[in-house]
Motif scaffolding. Sequence first.
Motif, PDB file in Angstrom:
ATOM      1  N   ARG A   1      -4.215  -2.859 -11.751  1.00  0.00           N
ATOM      2  CA  ARG A   1      -3.170  -2.554 -10.771  1.00  0.00           C
ATOM      3  C   ARG A   1      -3.754  -1.952  -9.515  1.00  0.00           C
ATOM      4  NH1 ARG A   1       0.672   2.241 -12.296  1.00  0.00           N
ATOM      5  NH2 ARG A   1      -0.681   3.403 -10.908  1.00  0.00           N
ATOM      6  N   SER A   2      -3.193  -2.360  -8.385  1.00  0.00           N
ATOM      7  CA  SER A   2      -3.468  -1.725  -7.102  1.00  0.00           C
ATOM      8  C   SER A   2      -2.157  -1.133  -6.616  1.00  0.00           C
ATOM      9  CB  SER A   2      -3.949  -2.754  -6.071  1.00  0.00           C
ATOM     10  OG  SER A   2      -5.126  -3.373  -6.510  1.00  0.00           O
ATOM     11  N   THR A   3      -2.208   0.096  -6.133  1.00  0.00           N
ATOM     12  CA  THR A   3      -1.031   0.743  -5.572  1.00  0.00           C
ATOM     13  C   THR A   3      -1.415   1.260  -4.198  1.00  0.00           C
ATOM     14  OG1 THR A   3      -0.322   1.426  -7.781  1.00  0.00           O
ATOM     15  CG2 THR A   3       0.720   2.528  -5.908  1.00  0.00           C
ATOM     16  N   VAL A   4      -0.680   0.828  -3.191  1.00  0.00           N
ATOM     17  CA  VAL A   4      -0.996   1.237  -1.829  1.00  0.00           C
ATOM     18  C   VAL A   4       0.257   1.725  -1.122  1.00  0.00           C
ATOM     19  CG1 VAL A   4      -2.975  -0.302  -1.567  1.00  0.00           C
ATOM     20  CG2 VAL A   4      -0.727  -1.128  -0.958  1.00  0.00           C
ATOM     21  N   GLN A   5       0.078   2.723  -0.272  1.00  0.00           N
ATOM     22  CA  GLN A   5       1.181   3.151   0.575  1.00  0.00           C
ATOM     23  C   GLN A   5       1.162   2.289   1.823  1.00  0.00           C
ATOM     24  OE1 GLN A   5       1.732   7.323   1.396  1.00  0.00           O
ATOM     25  NE2 GLN A   5       3.138   6.911   3.082  1.00  0.00           N
ATOM     26  N   VAL A   6       2.330   1.813   2.194  1.00  0.00           N
ATOM     27  CA  VAL A   6       2.472   1.008   3.404  1.00  0.00           C
ATOM     28  C   VAL A   6       3.360   1.760   4.389  1.00  0.00           C
ATOM     29  CG1 VAL A   6       2.112  -1.206   2.241  1.00  0.00           C
ATOM     30  CG2 VAL A   6       4.420  -0.291   2.409  1.00  0.00           C
ATOM     31  N   ALA A   7       3.243   1.404   5.653  1.00  0.00           N
ATOM     32  CA  ALA A   7       4.047   2.060   6.687  1.00  0.00           C
ATOM     33  C   ALA A   7       5.534   1.804   6.468  1.00  0.00           C
ATOM     34  CB  ALA A   7       3.625   1.587   8.072  1.00  0.00           C
ATOM     35  N   ALA A   8       5.871   0.593   6.060  1.00  0.00           N
ATOM     36  CA  ALA A   8       7.265   0.225   5.826  1.00  0.00           C
ATOM     37  C   ALA A   8       7.305  -1.098   5.083  1.00  0.00           C
ATOM     38  CB  ALA A   8       8.015   0.107   7.145  1.00  0.00           C
ATOM     39  N   LEU A   9       8.446  -1.365   4.479  1.00  0.00           N
ATOM     40  CA  LEU A   9       8.686  -2.660   3.840  1.00  0.00           C
ATOM     41  C   LEU A   9       9.732  -3.408   4.670  1.00  0.00           C
ATOM     42  CD1 LEU A   9       8.593  -1.406   0.154  1.00  0.00           C
ATOM     43  CD2 LEU A   9       6.896  -2.835   1.299  1.00  0.00           C
ATOM     44  N   ALA A  10      10.119  -4.590   4.211  1.00  0.00           N
ATOM     45  CA  ALA A  10      10.996  -5.460   5.002  1.00  0.00           C
ATOM     46  C   ALA A  10      12.322  -4.797   5.383  1.00  0.00           C
ATOM     47  CB  ALA A  10      11.260  -6.756   4.249  1.00  0.00           C
ATOM     48  N   GLY A  11      12.891  -4.036   4.483  1.00  0.00           N
ATOM     49  CA  GLY A  11      14.124  -3.311   4.779  1.00  0.00           C
ATOM     50  C   GLY A  11      13.819  -1.825   4.851  1.00  0.00           C
ATOM     51  N   PRO A  12      14.409  -1.110   5.785  1.00  0.00           N
ATOM     52  CA  PRO A  12      14.098   0.308   5.944  1.00  0.00           C
ATOM     53  C   PRO A  12      14.453   1.145   4.712  1.00  0.00           C
ATOM     54  CG  PRO A  12      15.920  -0.318   7.359  1.00  0.00           C
ATOM     55  CD  PRO A  12      15.382  -1.581   6.761  1.00  0.00           C
ATOM     56  N   ALA A  13      15.327   0.656   3.842  1.00  0.00           N
ATOM     57  CA  ALA A  13      15.709   1.395   2.643  1.00  0.00           C
ATOM     58  C   ALA A  13      14.826   1.067   1.447  1.00  0.00           C
ATOM     59  CB  ALA A  13      17.166   1.090   2.305  1.00  0.00           C
ATOM     60  N   PHE A  14      13.958   0.084   1.592  1.00  0.00           N
ATOM     61  CA  PHE A  14      13.100  -0.327   0.480  1.00  0.00           C
ATOM     62  C   PHE A  14      11.908   0.616   0.393  1.00  0.00           C
ATOM     63  CE2 PHE A  14      14.252  -5.117   1.206  1.00  0.00           C
ATOM     64  CZ  PHE A  14      15.581  -4.832   0.977  1.00  0.00           C
ATOM     65  N   LEU A  15      11.694   1.173  -0.776  1.00  0.00           N
ATOM     66  CA  LEU A  15      10.565   2.060  -0.999  1.00  0.00           C
ATOM     67  C   LEU A  15       9.476   1.409  -1.842  1.00  0.00           C
ATOM     68  CD1 LEU A  15      12.493   5.399  -1.717  1.00  0.00           C
ATOM     69  CD2 LEU A  15      11.317   4.717   0.395  1.00  0.00           C
ATOM     70  N   VAL A  16       9.813   0.327  -2.561  1.00  0.00           N
ATOM     71  CA  VAL A  16       8.872  -0.297  -3.480  1.00  0.00           C
ATOM     72  C   VAL A  16       8.972  -1.809  -3.429  1.00  0.00           C
ATOM     73  CG1 VAL A  16       8.179  -0.512  -5.908  1.00  0.00           C
ATOM     74  CG2 VAL A  16       9.079   1.650  -5.076  1.00  0.00           C
ATOM     75  N   GLU A  17       7.815  -2.454  -3.420  1.00  0.00           N
ATOM     76  CA  GLU A  17       7.734  -3.910  -3.603  1.00  0.00           C
ATOM     77  C   GLU A  17       6.568  -4.152  -4.552  1.00  0.00           C
ATOM     78  OE1 GLU A  17       6.913  -7.917  -0.968  1.00  0.00           O
ATOM     79  OE2 GLU A  17       7.977  -6.230  -0.050  1.00  0.00           O
ATOM     80  N   ILE A  18       6.784  -5.028  -5.525  1.00  0.00           N
ATOM     81  CA  ILE A  18       5.767  -5.262  -6.543  1.00  0.00           C
ATOM     82  C   ILE A  18       5.539  -6.762  -6.706  1.00  0.00           C
ATOM     83  CG2 ILE A  18       5.135  -4.971  -8.984  1.00  0.00           C
ATOM     84  CD1 ILE A  18       7.024  -2.520  -9.032  1.00  0.00           C
ATOM     85  N   GLU A  19       4.261  -7.137  -6.732  1.00  0.00           N
ATOM     86  CA  GLU A  19       3.866  -8.496  -7.067  1.00  0.00           C
ATOM     87  C   GLU A  19       3.228  -8.459  -8.445  1.00  0.00           C
ATOM     88  OE1 GLU A  19       2.713  -9.897  -2.545  1.00  0.00           O
ATOM     89  OE2 GLU A  19       1.131  -9.582  -3.997  1.00  0.00           O
ATOM     90  N   ALA A  20       3.677  -9.323  -9.315  1.00  0.00           N
ATOM     91  CA  ALA A  20       3.165  -9.360 -10.692  1.00  0.00           C
ATOM     92  C   ALA A  20       2.504 -10.697 -10.950  1.00  0.00           C
ATOM     93  CB  ALA A  20       4.308  -9.155 -11.682  1.00  0.00           C
ATOM     94  N   THR A  21       1.349 -10.653 -11.599  1.00  0.00           N
ATOM     95  CA  THR A  21       0.665 -11.865 -12.040  1.00  0.00           C
ATOM     96  C   THR A  21       0.649 -11.839 -13.557  1.00  0.00           C
ATOM     97  OG1 THR A  21      -0.746 -11.837 -10.074  1.00  0.00           O
ATOM     98  CG2 THR A  21      -1.468 -13.212 -11.914  1.00  0.00           C
ATOM     99  N   ALA A  22       1.212 -12.878 -14.156  1.00  0.00           N
ATOM    100  CA  ALA A  22       1.235 -12.995 -15.611  1.00  0.00           C
ATOM    101  C   ALA A  22       0.407 -14.195 -16.018  1.00  0.00           C
ATOM    102  CB  ALA A  22       2.680 -13.161 -16.097  1.00  0.00           C
ATOM    103  N   ALA A  23      -0.164 -14.119 -17.208  1.00  0.00           N
ATOM    104  CA  ALA A  23      -0.962 -15.238 -17.731  1.00  0.00           C
ATOM    105  C   ALA A  23      -0.834 -15.279 -19.236  1.00  0.00           C
ATOM    106  CB  ALA A  23      -2.425 -15.066 -17.316  1.00  0.00           C
ATOM    107  N   LYS A  24      -0.900 -16.507 -19.755  1.00  0.00           N
ATOM    108  CA  LYS A  24      -0.934 -16.676 -21.215  1.00  0.00           C
ATOM    109  C   LYS A  24      -1.600 -17.999 -21.547  1.00  0.00           C
ATOM    110  CE  LYS A  24       3.799 -18.344 -21.751  1.00  0.00           C
ATOM    111  NZ  LYS A  24       4.943 -18.270 -22.595  1.00  0.00           N
TER     112      LYS A  24
END
Length: 170
Positions: free
Chosen positions: A147-170
Amino acid sequence: MTIKTNSIALAVAICAMLALPGLAMAADGKSTIVRHANTPPGLILQGVTVPAGAKMLLAAPIDPASKTPPAQLTTADFGDTKTQTISVFSKIKAILAAQGYAMSDIIKLTVFVAGDPKLGGKMDFAGMNDAFKMYFGTAENPNTVARSTVQVAALAGPAFLVEIEATAAK
């Protein structure tokens, strides 16, 4: 959002690189995903080896699902970082299930956390981690992820505090 487009491209490139180093073989001779724990074991992995031919899925849900334009909403409409992280993980879980995957199939997360105005613009890393622990390293899902966790200046909506990209494999 530019960072998201670049992040998805990066996630795809990382997945491609992870699939190249070699195959891990299970006792039955089939290739298997290998999770490389930190020493000592911790909350996240130091890496994952994904064998060639593994089936992969990249998921990046948009949160929240509101008909109100994001610019008109506030964090009070969606909750704090922990609440939003739980919401995003819930959506990731549904996306995975719809494609025949489970949370235990996730191998990599990229977490973008915006600064919380209530914390003086600092990200709520503890709140995000509290939500993370509800989905990983549990009785239902004993696996954890790279996992990488980074603080960003802002997301697409001003009320959004979190955005997550997930990679799954099987």
